[in-house]
Design a protein around this motif. Structure first.
Motif, PDB file in Angstrom:
ATOM      1  N   PHE A  32     -34.629  -4.330 -45.788  1.00  0.00           N
ATOM      2  CA  PHE A  32     -33.198  -5.100 -45.559  1.00  0.00           C
ATOM      3  C   PHE A  32     -32.143  -4.336 -46.233  1.00  0.00           C
ATOM      4  O   PHE A  32     -31.052  -4.122 -45.671  1.00  0.00           O
ATOM      5  CB  PHE A  32     -33.308  -6.414 -46.032  1.00  0.00           C
ATOM      6  N   HIS A  33     -32.283  -4.081 -47.688  1.00  0.00           N
ATOM      7  CA  HIS A  33     -31.166  -3.488 -48.254  1.00  0.00           C
ATOM      8  C   HIS A  33     -30.956  -1.980 -47.530  1.00  0.00           C
ATOM      9  O   HIS A  33     -29.790  -1.652 -47.626  1.00  0.00           O
ATOM     10  CB  HIS A  33     -31.609  -3.266 -49.730  1.00  0.00           C
ATOM     11  N   LYS A  36     -28.968  -2.336 -44.265  1.00  0.00           N
ATOM     12  CA  LYS A  36     -27.815  -2.938 -44.474  1.00  0.00           C
ATOM     13  C   LYS A  36     -26.495  -1.929 -44.367  1.00  0.00           C
ATOM     14  O   LYS A  36     -26.492  -1.184 -44.868  1.00  0.00           O
ATOM     15  CB  LYS A  36     -27.613  -3.714 -45.631  1.00  0.00           C
ATOM     16  N   GLY A  37     -25.795  -2.135 -43.407  1.00  0.00           N
ATOM     17  CA  GLY A  37     -24.332  -1.297 -43.293  1.00  0.00           C
ATOM     18  C   GLY A  37     -24.792   0.246 -42.730  1.00  0.00           C
ATOM     19  O   GLY A  37     -23.639   1.165 -42.567  1.00  0.00           O
ATOM     20  N   LYS A  38     -25.854   0.347 -41.959  1.00  0.00           N
ATOM     21  CA  LYS A  38     -26.312   1.484 -41.404  1.00  0.00           C
ATOM     22  C   LYS A  38     -25.917   1.477 -39.986  1.00  0.00           C
ATOM     23  O   LYS A  38     -25.513   0.468 -39.543  1.00  0.00           O
ATOM     24  CB  LYS A  38     -27.615   2.050 -41.569  1.00  0.00           C
ATOM     25  N   SER A  41     -30.588  -1.296 -37.304  1.00  0.00           N
ATOM     26  CA  SER A  41     -30.863  -2.387 -37.658  1.00  0.00           C
ATOM     27  C   SER A  41     -32.242  -2.566 -38.415  1.00  0.00           C
ATOM     28  O   SER A  41     -32.958  -1.617 -38.214  1.00  0.00           O
ATOM     29  CB  SER A  41     -30.876  -3.506 -36.539  1.00  0.00           C
ATOM     30  N   GLU A  42     -32.690  -3.508 -38.994  1.00  0.00           N
ATOM     31  CA  GLU A  42     -33.787  -3.428 -39.514  1.00  0.00           C
ATOM     32  C   GLU A  42     -34.828  -3.608 -38.485  1.00  0.00           C
ATOM     33  O   GLU A  42     -36.114  -2.759 -38.854  1.00  0.00           O
ATOM     34  CB  GLU A  42     -34.003  -4.808 -40.579  1.00  0.00           C
TER      35      GLU A  42
END
Length: 219
Positions: A32-33, A36-38, A41-42
């Motif tokens: 998740f971390h 995030k912001g990439k 997606s997960e």
């Protein structure tokens, strides 16, 4: 008209992961971390990897796979004897590691428990042991077939230990262009192949068979 989103590949995720580890100086705590912001997606991450640990193992597997690919691009490689194939592997593999040295040092020293750091090398270990089995020639194989399987496993395991010792030496090497590692590779591979010579062992096995027969038939 909306711009079509770029399709994310496995290599894209690996590149982003390596850069993040280097820039942050540590591994992400979760998928998740990391996502995030990439640009992915997960859920897209899970299309390629089940865990962050799986991603890390894949990176070292790719280092190995790229080494083998480069070796086979050399048309003379197939004509090399076993020792020269191993030397070629070492020099090529550590050249690839050197190109990614900051990442390798970071992830192999990230956990105080060295065993946890080495778990990400499991796919590399499998690939390397398979490589050793593939290049093993009769020159280093015992004549007695019943001992060959045990011998081959022993050679694979000892070769893996030697690779790990060389990796540790390289990680600690502060010499220009890591020239001390090159010397270590030459000397350690030469020494290991001297120890692998099977002629003395074959003679010992023949002696053992002779003494056994003498003991049996002299009764």
């Amino acid at each position: 008209m909306a711009t079509k989103k770029k399709e994310i590949t496995k290599d894209d995720i690996i590149s982003v992961y390596m850069n993040e580890v280097l820039e942050a100086g540590k591994k992400p705590v979760s998928v998740f971390h990391f996502a995030k912001g990439k640009d992915f997606s997960e859920a897209e991450f899970y299309n390629f990897f089940g865990t962050l640990e799986g991603l890390e193992k894949e990176i070292f597997r790719l280092f190995f796979a790229n080494t083998i690919d480069l070796l086979h691009r050399n048309t003379e490689y197939t004509e090399y004897d076993m020792k020269n194939k191993m030397l070629s592997f070492y020099f090529t593999f550590f050249e690839i590691l050197t190109a990614n040295r900051s990442y390798v040092i970071q992830v192999l020293k990230s956990d105080p428990n060295p065993i946890r750091n080495l778990t990400q090398l499991s796919t590399l270990r499998d690939g390397f042991k398979g490589y050793v089995a593939e290049i093993l020639t009769d020159e280093y194989r015992l004549e007695q077939e019943r001992f060959q399987k045990f011998q081959e496993k022993t050679i694979q395991e000892s070769a893996w230990v030697q690779l790990m010792l060389t990796l540790k030496f390289w990680m600690d090497d502060a010499s220009p262009a890591f020239e001390k590692t090159d010397i270590f590779i030459e000397k350690s591979v030469n020494a290991s192949f001297e120890l692998m010579k099977v002629a003395p062992m074959n003679h010992l096995l023949d002696l053992g068979k002779f003494l056994f027969k003498e003991k049996i038939y002299s009764r």
